[in-house]
Scaffold this motif. Structure first.
Motif, PDB file in Angstrom:
ATOM      1  N   ASP A  94     -12.167  51.628 121.928  1.00  0.00           N
ATOM      2  CA  ASP A  94     -12.167  52.823 122.756  1.00  0.00           C
ATOM      3  C   ASP A  94     -10.891  53.613 122.439  1.00  0.00           C
ATOM      4  O   ASP A  94      -9.791  53.100 122.634  1.00  0.00           O
ATOM      5  N   ILE A  95     -11.046  54.831 121.943  1.00  0.00           N
ATOM      6  CA  ILE A  95      -9.849  55.610 121.591  1.00  0.00           C
ATOM      7  C   ILE A  95      -8.967  55.811 122.821  1.00  0.00           C
ATOM      8  O   ILE A  95      -7.745  55.761 122.727  1.00  0.00           O
ATOM      9  N   ASN A  96      -9.592  55.975 123.977  1.00  0.00           N
ATOM     10  CA  ASN A  96      -8.775  56.191 125.173  1.00  0.00           C
ATOM     11  C   ASN A  96      -8.170  54.893 125.733  1.00  0.00           C
ATOM     12  O   ASN A  96      -7.718  54.850 126.870  1.00  0.00           O
ATOM     13  N   ARG A  97      -8.189  53.834 124.931  1.00  0.00           N
ATOM     14  CA  ARG A  97      -7.396  52.638 125.224  1.00  0.00           C
ATOM     15  C   ARG A  97      -6.509  52.327 124.027  1.00  0.00           C
ATOM     16  O   ARG A  97      -6.065  51.195 123.860  1.00  0.00           O
ATOM     17  N   SER A  98      -6.306  53.309 123.166  1.00  0.00           N
ATOM     18  CA  SER A  98      -5.565  53.076 121.917  1.00  0.00           C
ATOM     19  C   SER A  98      -4.261  53.857 121.856  1.00  0.00           C
ATOM     20  O   SER A  98      -3.557  53.798 120.845  1.00  0.00           O
ATOM     21  N   PHE A  99      -3.937  54.612 122.908  1.00  0.00           N
ATOM     22  CA  PHE A  99      -2.702  55.383 122.904  1.00  0.00           C
ATOM     23  C   PHE A  99      -1.518  54.477 123.253  1.00  0.00           C
ATOM     24  O   PHE A  99      -1.706  53.488 123.952  1.00  0.00           O
ATOM     25  N   PRO A 100      -0.300  54.734 122.803  1.00  0.00           N
ATOM     26  CA  PRO A 100       0.116  55.873 121.987  1.00  0.00           C
ATOM     27  C   PRO A 100      -0.305  55.790 120.518  1.00  0.00           C
ATOM     28  O   PRO A 100      -0.118  56.744 119.791  1.00  0.00           O
ATOM     29  N   GLY A 101      -0.883  54.692 120.095  1.00  0.00           N
ATOM     30  CA  GLY A 101      -1.388  54.605 118.732  1.00  0.00           C
ATOM     31  C   GLY A 101      -0.317  54.261 117.707  1.00  0.00           C
ATOM     32  O   GLY A 101       0.866  54.224 118.017  1.00  0.00           O
ATOM     33  N   ASN A 102      -0.799  53.979 116.505  1.00  0.00           N
ATOM     34  CA  ASN A 102       0.089  53.570 115.414  1.00  0.00           C
ATOM     35  C   ASN A 102      -0.466  54.160 114.115  1.00  0.00           C
ATOM     36  O   ASN A 102      -1.600  53.876 113.745  1.00  0.00           O
ATOM     37  N   PRO A 103       0.331  55.003 113.435  1.00  0.00           N
ATOM     38  CA  PRO A 103      -0.185  55.668 112.217  1.00  0.00           C
ATOM     39  C   PRO A 103      -0.518  54.684 111.101  1.00  0.00           C
ATOM     40  O   PRO A 103      -1.175  55.058 110.127  1.00  0.00           O
ATOM     41  N   GLU A 104      -0.080  53.415 111.250  1.00  0.00           N
ATOM     42  CA  GLU A 104      -0.399  52.421 110.222  1.00  0.00           C
ATOM     43  C   GLU A 104      -1.425  51.402 110.705  1.00  0.00           C
ATOM     44  O   GLU A 104      -1.730  50.445 110.007  1.00  0.00           O
ATOM     45  N   GLY A 105      -1.944  51.587 111.906  1.00  0.00           N
ATOM     46  CA  GLY A 105      -2.895  50.637 112.470  1.00  0.00           C
ATOM     47  C   GLY A 105      -4.325  50.970 112.095  1.00  0.00           C
ATOM     48  O   GLY A 105      -4.571  51.748 111.173  1.00  0.00           O
ATOM     49  N   PRO A 106      -5.291  50.391 112.823  1.00  0.00           N
ATOM     50  CA  PRO A 106      -6.704  50.704 112.572  1.00  0.00           C
ATOM     51  C   PRO A 106      -7.041  52.150 112.940  1.00  0.00           C
ATOM     52  O   PRO A 106      -6.237  52.853 113.557  1.00  0.00           O
ATOM     53  N   ALA A 107      -8.233  52.584 112.553  1.00  0.00           N
ATOM     54  CA  ALA A 107      -8.589  54.002 112.627  1.00  0.00           C
ATOM     55  C   ALA A 107      -8.387  54.611 114.017  1.00  0.00           C
ATOM     56  O   ALA A 107      -7.795  55.689 114.149  1.00  0.00           O
ATOM     57  N   THR A 108      -8.855  53.921 115.066  1.00  0.00           N
ATOM     58  CA  THR A 108      -8.720  54.505 116.405  1.00  0.00           C
ATOM     59  C   THR A 108      -7.249  54.674 116.773  1.00  0.00           C
ATOM     60  O   THR A 108      -6.868  55.649 117.419  1.00  0.00           O
ATOM     61  N   SER A 109      -6.445  53.737 116.332  1.00  0.00           N
ATOM     62  CA  SER A 109      -5.022  53.785 116.620  1.00  0.00           C
ATOM     63  C   SER A 109      -4.366  54.937 115.839  1.00  0.00           C
ATOM     64  O   SER A 109      -3.477  55.623 116.335  1.00  0.00           O
TER      65      SER A 109
ATOM     66  N   ILE B 297     -15.296  48.497 104.733  1.00  0.00           N
ATOM     67  CA  ILE B 297     -13.923  48.755 105.184  1.00  0.00           C
ATOM     68  C   ILE B 297     -13.763  50.230 105.474  1.00  0.00           C
ATOM     69  O   ILE B 297     -14.304  51.065 104.758  1.00  0.00           O
ATOM     70  N   GLU B 298     -12.995  50.532 106.493  1.00  0.00           N
ATOM     71  CA  GLU B 298     -12.567  51.917 106.623  1.00  0.00           C
ATOM     72  C   GLU B 298     -11.051  51.955 106.649  1.00  0.00           C
ATOM     73  O   GLU B 298     -10.396  50.963 106.969  1.00  0.00           O
ATOM     74  N   GLU B 299     -10.550  53.110 106.276  1.00  0.00           N
ATOM     75  CA  GLU B 299      -9.116  53.343 106.267  1.00  0.00           C
ATOM     76  C   GLU B 299      -8.473  52.808 107.546  1.00  0.00           C
ATOM     77  O   GLU B 299      -8.971  53.087 108.633  1.00  0.00           O
ATOM     78  N   GLY B 300      -7.427  52.055 107.401  1.00  0.00           N
ATOM     79  CA  GLY B 300      -6.734  51.526 108.577  1.00  0.00           C
ATOM     80  C   GLY B 300      -7.169  50.123 108.954  1.00  0.00           C
ATOM     81  O   GLY B 300      -6.486  49.442 109.707  1.00  0.00           O
ATOM     82  N   ALA B 301      -8.303  49.673 108.413  1.00  0.00           N
ATOM     83  CA  ALA B 301      -8.814  48.354 108.813  1.00  0.00           C
ATOM     84  C   ALA B 301      -7.849  47.252 108.393  1.00  0.00           C
ATOM     85  O   ALA B 301      -7.214  47.316 107.341  1.00  0.00           O
ATOM     86  N   LEU B 302      -7.771  46.230 109.223  1.00  0.00           N
ATOM     87  CA  LEU B 302      -6.912  45.089 108.920  1.00  0.00           C
ATOM     88  C   LEU B 302      -7.539  44.274 107.783  1.00  0.00           C
ATOM     89  O   LEU B 302      -8.690  43.862 107.861  1.00  0.00           O
ATOM     90  N   ILE B 303      -6.762  44.079 106.712  1.00  0.00           N
ATOM     91  CA  ILE B 303      -7.234  43.283 105.569  1.00  0.00           C
ATOM     92  C   ILE B 303      -6.715  41.858 105.667  1.00  0.00           C
ATOM     93  O   ILE B 303      -7.434  40.899 105.442  1.00  0.00           O
ATOM     94  N   ALA B 304      -5.448  41.724 105.987  1.00  0.00           N
ATOM     95  CA  ALA B 304      -4.853  40.388 106.016  1.00  0.00           C
ATOM     96  C   ALA B 304      -3.613  40.385 106.890  1.00  0.00           C
ATOM     97  O   ALA B 304      -3.006  41.417 107.135  1.00  0.00           O
ATOM     98  N   ARG B 305      -3.285  39.180 107.371  1.00  0.00           N
ATOM     99  CA  ARG B 305      -1.981  38.961 107.976  1.00  0.00           C
ATOM    100  C   ARG B 305      -1.343  37.802 107.234  1.00  0.00           C
ATOM    101  O   ARG B 305      -1.989  36.781 106.991  1.00  0.00           O
ATOM    102  N   ILE B 306      -0.102  38.002 106.856  1.00  0.00           N
ATOM    103  CA  ILE B 306       0.585  36.993 106.051  1.00  0.00           C
ATOM    104  C   ILE B 306       1.802  36.497 106.814  1.00  0.00           C
ATOM    105  O   ILE B 306       2.620  37.297 107.275  1.00  0.00           O
ATOM    106  N   PHE B 307       1.877  35.184 106.954  1.00  0.00           N
ATOM    107  CA  PHE B 307       3.044  34.587 107.588  1.00  0.00           C
ATOM    108  C   PHE B 307       4.057  34.255 106.508  1.00  0.00           C
ATOM    109  O   PHE B 307       3.780  33.447 105.622  1.00  0.00           O
ATOM    110  N   GLY B 308       5.201  34.889 106.584  1.00  0.00           N
ATOM    111  CA  GLY B 308       6.202  34.700 105.539  1.00  0.00           C
ATOM    112  C   GLY B 308       7.373  33.842 105.965  1.00  0.00           C
ATOM    113  O   GLY B 308       8.369  33.733 105.255  1.00  0.00           O
ATOM    114  N   GLY B 309       7.265  33.227 107.145  1.00  0.00           N
ATOM    115  CA  GLY B 309       8.379  32.422 107.643  1.00  0.00           C
ATOM    116  C   GLY B 309       8.413  31.036 107.018  1.00  0.00           C
ATOM    117  O   GLY B 309       7.769  30.783 105.999  1.00  0.00           O
TER     118      GLY B 309
END
Ligand code: ZN
Lengths: 311, 313
Positions: A94-109, B297-309
């Motif tokens: 839900d986009i209206n549960r994704s604020f303030p968002g993250n420019p590097e996160g998933p699409a809604t974020s 996949i769409e732009e922004g989708a999570l591909i992986a999480r890597i634990f580097g510790g």
């Protein structure tokens, strides 16, 4: 009018997707209006479309005040609307549960972040919102707890009611909360309908925004004065719950003045058809919210009343 | 003994029932420790169903070794499981966001409140999840950072590869774990595998961990297997890799692999032009504990999480 791309991305199967805004006037970022954030918000999108049409006329007549700029973003997720889904198509967020968002996160974020970045700094922020409960209610302007100091401004919409709300756990992830926190005076305008168009109430919602913009000196527009709003605290609304599950046979509707003991609804057994419960008004007042689905669960809120108030 | 702990009438005729299997020694002193094992709040996750089955089966087989109480709630969202729907059907609401609920409320709030009421007073609760249908997770315990001190000693017993201290939705306000921790039931969330299917090896691994926890708690006196020591990850040690293009993800690595910085994780390809849109490289050395499972996949989708510790070898 200028069309502007606020956010765009490529999709795997549907080509490019863009969130767009329409800008009227030039200068101070004065007011920003955001419409549908969910794929079922047809009324909200309709209202935005009507507002854009109206502002286009006003701009042509030179009725946008000099050095004032208005932005309208009709929809953040029309791609969901196009496939009949309420939330984001690929991951159901839900986009209206994704604020303030993250420019590097998933699409809604990313969308939340891009939109917030673009709309922060506007003096007034207005969202055409839908209620978290399905159902119908009296048109009103809603303020978050943060925004309660703007109650007198909210009255200038000339809607019948201004609802001041207490904070809910999910509020921090909504547009309105983050907008308000960033210094914009944020309002949510509710017109009662979501998945269908209520023409009259849509007109009322659009007029309320035009009235507000006029009173704030952003547009020149000759409009009716609207209502002198009654301010109601959300916590003071009286909830009336169903005591049985079954068909919901409604006997009262929103905006209706009811007296103590008056029949509000009957609940009808789903197979045998007999009336298994009669819900009556526990006090005098006005119906603010009503359930509209054909059936109802036990203990669901089916009405909310403003207590001890007369028309 | 199987009891119905929640019973709510549905719209037409049916009754929603949530059941609990209580396994307890024949003679109780009243001082027994109590463990709750809950699963199935997300209707698309099935790993927990199999884990509940295996735990019950093993306890029944070696019943003489049971010296405490184990309450098992495999199916907290039976309608979701039936409809293959992650959310609670009809309302589009994630059940794991409505706890502690409201006993006087409608079906979902009421259900949540009754579950909390039934689990209250237990010493420990495990809430077992299997990710979602998009990404695969290595067996891990998730903890919110406000409960590390009290819970970490138990989290280490669960035979998972990882304990991740991270404010996931599964441990935030609204979740079963958050609600129970706030009333003194030490609650841990286990995530393993991927939704819609069962990773049997992961499940066996977690079952072994549950018995080692039971032994430590004084609920089980039977033999338990060797338990691995988990790596402990804080957010600073976890790198998120998100896609910057849309298309199909073609992986070059397998889930749970150790990668070197700069190693290719995979490519995102465009199916109509036949071109590679993006090559994705590991941002650090480490363990790929999360990997994209669903290939579109769409732009922004999570591909992986890597634990580097710090790693265990
Ligand atoms: Zn889950």
């Amino acid at each position: 009018m200028n069309k502007e791309i606020i956010f765009n991305m490529n999709t795997a199967f549907r080509g490019e997707y863009a969130v767009v805004g329409y800008r009227f006037g030039h200068g101070d970022p004065s007011a920003c209006i955001i419409g549908a954030m969910r794929g079922n918000e047809f009324q909200q999108l309709y209202m935005c479309s009507q507002l854009i049409a109206k502002l286009e006329q006003l701009e042509a007549k030179g009725a946008i005040v000099a050095n004032k700029e208005i932005m309208i973003i009709p929809s953040l997720n029309y791609n969901s609307m196009n496939v009949g889904k309420k939330f984001w198509v690929s991951d159901n967020t839900d986009i209206n549960r994704s604020f303030p968002g993250n420019p590097e996160g998933p699409a809604t974020s990313r969308i939340a972040a891009a939109v917030l970045e673009r709309v922060k700094g506007y003096r007034y922020g207005i969202q055409f919102a839908s209620f978290y409960m399905g159902g119908e209610f009296i048109p009103h302007v809603r303020l978050t707890e943060e925004g309660v100091k703007n109650t007198s401004l909210a009255n200038l919409f000339g809607m019948p009611y201004v609802l001041t709300a207490s904070e809910r756990t999910f509020d921090v992830s909504t547009l309105n909360y983050n907008w308000q926190k960033g210094g914009t005076s944020a309002f949510s305008v509710y017109t009662g309908a979501t998945e269908w168009i209520d023409e009259e109430r849509a007109r009322q919602g659009v007029s309320s925004v035009l009235r507000f913009l006029t009173r704030m000196g952003i547009i020149r527009y000759n409009c009716h004065g609207g209502y002198i709003s009654t301010v109601v605290e959300e916590d003071e609304l009286l909830s009336i719950r169903s005591d049985m599950p079954g068909f919901f046979r409604q006997k009262a509707s929103t905006n209706m003045e009811v007296t103590r003991g008056q029949l509000l609804a009957e609940i009808v057994d789903s197979f045998r058809g007999d009336v298994i419960s009669r819900l009556v008004a526990p006090t005098d007042g006005i119906i603010f919210y009503q359930h509209i689905e054909p059936m109802v669960f036990q203990n669901s809120v089916v009405f909310k009343m403003i207590k001890k108030i007369h028309e | 003994m199987i009891d119905t702990v929640v019973s709510v009438e549905m719209l037409v005729e049916e009754v929603l029932r949530i059941k609990r299997n209580r396994l307890a020694p024949d003679e109780c002193t009243g001082n027994e420790k109590r463990l709750c094992i809950a699963s199935g709040s997300h209707g698309d996750e099935l790993g927990g169903q199999y884990i509940c089955y295996q735990v019950i089966r093993r306890i029944k087989k070696e019943f003489e070794n049971l010296i405490g109480i184990v309450d098992i709630y495999p199916t907290m969202n039976p309608l979701g499981l039936d409809a293959q729907s992650r959310d609670f059907p009809l309302m589009d609401i994630d059940m794991n966001t409505v706890f502690p609920g409201d006993e006087e409320g409608a079906i979902l709030d009421h259900t949540a409140a009754r579950l909390i009421k039934d689990m209250a007073g237990a010493d420990i609760c495990l809430d077992i999840h299997s990710s979602n249908n998009l990404i695969r997770e290595i067996p891990q315990v998730r903890l919110n950072d406000d409960v590390i001190e009290t819970i970490m000693p138990y989290a280490k017993l669960l035979n998972t590869e990882l304990v991740w201290i991270h404010p996931s939705t599964s441990v935030r306000p609204g979740s079963l774990a958050y609600a129970l921790n706030s009333i003194g039931v030490k609650t841990m969330v286990i995530e393993a595998g991927v939704a819609l299917r069962i990773d049997y090896e992961y499940c066996e691994q977690i079952v072994e961990g549950i018995f080692s926890l039971m032994k430590q708690m004084g609920i089980w006196k039977g033999e338990v297997g060797e338990i691995r020591t988990p790596m402990i990850a804080t957010d600073g040690e976890v790198q998120f890799v998100n896609a910057e293009s849309s298309g199909l993800f073609v992986p070059n690595i397998k889930h749970s692999m150790r990668v070197k910085k700069g190693e290719k994780i995979g490519t995102i390809v465009d199916v109509i032009t036949g071109s590679v849109e993006e090559r994705i490289y590991a941002p650090c050395d480490g363990l790929v504990f999360t990997l994209r499972e669903y290939p579109a996949i769409e732009e922004g989708a999570l591909i992986a999480r890597i634990f580097g510790g710090a790693m265990n070898e």
